[in-house]
Enzyme design. Sequence first.
Site, PDB file in Angstrom:
ATOM      1  N   ASN A  15      46.253  49.597  50.840  1.00  0.00           N
ATOM      2  CA  ASN A  15      45.721  50.955  50.776  1.00  0.00           C
ATOM      3  C   ASN A  15      45.417  51.344  52.221  1.00  0.00           C
ATOM      4  O   ASN A  15      44.410  50.908  52.780  1.00  0.00           O
ATOM      5  CB  ASN A  15      44.466  50.959  49.899  1.00  0.00           C
ATOM      6  N   ARG A 105      49.340  52.023  47.754  1.00  0.00           N
ATOM      7  CA  ARG A 105      48.746  53.209  47.161  1.00  0.00           C
ATOM      8  C   ARG A 105      49.207  54.391  48.010  1.00  0.00           C
ATOM      9  O   ARG A 105      48.965  54.417  49.222  1.00  0.00           O
ATOM     10  CB  ARG A 105      47.222  53.087  47.205  1.00  0.00           C
ATOM     11  N   HIS A 193      43.240  60.121  41.723  1.00  0.00           N
ATOM     12  CA  HIS A 193      42.624  58.938  41.088  1.00  0.00           C
ATOM     13  C   HIS A 193      43.443  58.455  39.887  1.00  0.00           C
ATOM     14  O   HIS A 193      42.920  57.809  38.980  1.00  0.00           O
ATOM     15  CB  HIS A 193      41.176  59.228  40.620  1.00  0.00           C
ATOM     16  N   ARG A 253      32.728  65.870  50.202  1.00  0.00           N
ATOM     17  CA  ARG A 253      33.570  67.020  49.821  1.00  0.00           C
ATOM     18  C   ARG A 253      32.819  67.917  48.838  1.00  0.00           C
ATOM     19  O   ARG A 253      32.023  67.420  48.048  1.00  0.00           O
ATOM     20  CB  ARG A 253      34.873  66.525  49.188  1.00  0.00           C
ATOM     21  N   GLU A 390      42.087  49.646  40.602  1.00  0.00           N
ATOM     22  CA  GLU A 390      43.328  50.309  41.031  1.00  0.00           C
ATOM     23  C   GLU A 390      44.297  49.300  41.641  1.00  0.00           C
ATOM     24  O   GLU A 390      45.513  49.422  41.494  1.00  0.00           O
ATOM     25  CB  GLU A 390      42.997  51.408  42.049  1.00  0.00           C
TER      26      GLU A 390
END
Length: 404
Positions: A15, A105, A193, A253, A390
């Site tokens: 990642n 990813r 996601h 965010r 993940e």
Amino acid sequence: MTQSDRKKGALLVLNSGSSSVKFTVFQVNPDASGDEALSPFFAGQLDGIGSSAKLKAKAATKELLADESWEHLDQGTVPAILPHLLEWIEKNLPADLPLLAAGHRVVHGGQLFNKPVLLNGEIIEQLSEFIPLAPLHQPQNLAAIRTLAESRPELPQVACFDTAFHQTMPEVSSTYGIPDELTQEGIRRYGFHGLSYEFIAHHMRETFPDVAKGRVVVAHLGSGASLAALQDGVSVDTSMGFSALDGIPMGTRPGSMDAGILIHLMRHHKMSADELEKMLYYKCGLLGISGLSNDMRDIQASEDPKAKLAEEIFCMKAAKTITSLATSMDGIDALVFTAGIGEHSPSIRAKIASHLKWIGVELDDAKNDANDLHIEADGSLPVFVIPTDEEFMIASHTLKLQSA
Ligand code: ADP
């Protein structure tokens, strides 16, 4: 690929961000079936890329394998540093566990990729066309892929997309209220996601097949946060949209906001696209509201009224989003909490649930405080806490595709 064709070896999951590369190495167990075919071997993170490089890694047994500065690679870029990381990883693998493939990813698969893909030069070029859709992350993901393709051309590489899982969303969920020509240009809700939601759907299918067939809202509440509506394990709606800025407020965010604010900031604060981007990705959310921290633990520990307000807004917006996603499915049969905050914060789950009594959600305090798998009170809608994975999902796709 059948079980008997599998080779013993290891899979690398990467990642890659702008200043860090997270990695997990999985052992492939050729004789095992299902999820047992993969077991985590070690994992770590190379931080400070571009400044002071540091490597930290731990075995699955929790044994510390590295906690060291890589001063010789200070100021280095991902292409300069990644071959050294690969060398370190291979040095730490036993001789009978050769690296079989790498899974990445990748944030954006555009409208083209609705599932993971085995990479080749042509596909890497196609993925670079999506850089405008994810300018902060896609280039970093592709830099790692290109570096490995150059340094280890024989190593199969697989891209797993954050957006792919949501390609099943119907147009009624994916379309914004904007002129159709902009929609046709690709300005639509993609959702993110996806690997986390796919893992939760997979886990529920294995563990609670009857619930998994129903209408499930999953709340992935981490430093980035989004929620999704899954019907029979398939995404029908989600809170993030064209970018990962949409939905609920996150660590830094803002979540969804009136587009008029952006016009105001451009016109009256003379903010450029780059300035807006920096503000919206790094200065809003919990950090912006509280002026204190982007970490929910700091927010909860503070008595400052602005920190309290940040927490209230986060929980209220999450609860409103749960009911809105339930509406997309004409109802809700179960709720799942996952990711950093969702898995570890009983008080945030309780605050969110306190707004949802009217749709039949009530928590059992003792079970919630213990982070149990089932945390609903008797008679409530089922509420689960399921740790997401993940990396496992990427490894699992990589295993399937690497010799397909
Ligand atoms: P990401 O993968 O998006 O970086 P994670 O899913 O690891 O994020 O979640 C990280 C966030 O989870 C942290 O920023 C922190 O706010 C939150 N978190 C972790 N543990 C707790 C806890 N016990 N209570 C509240 N928040 C927590």
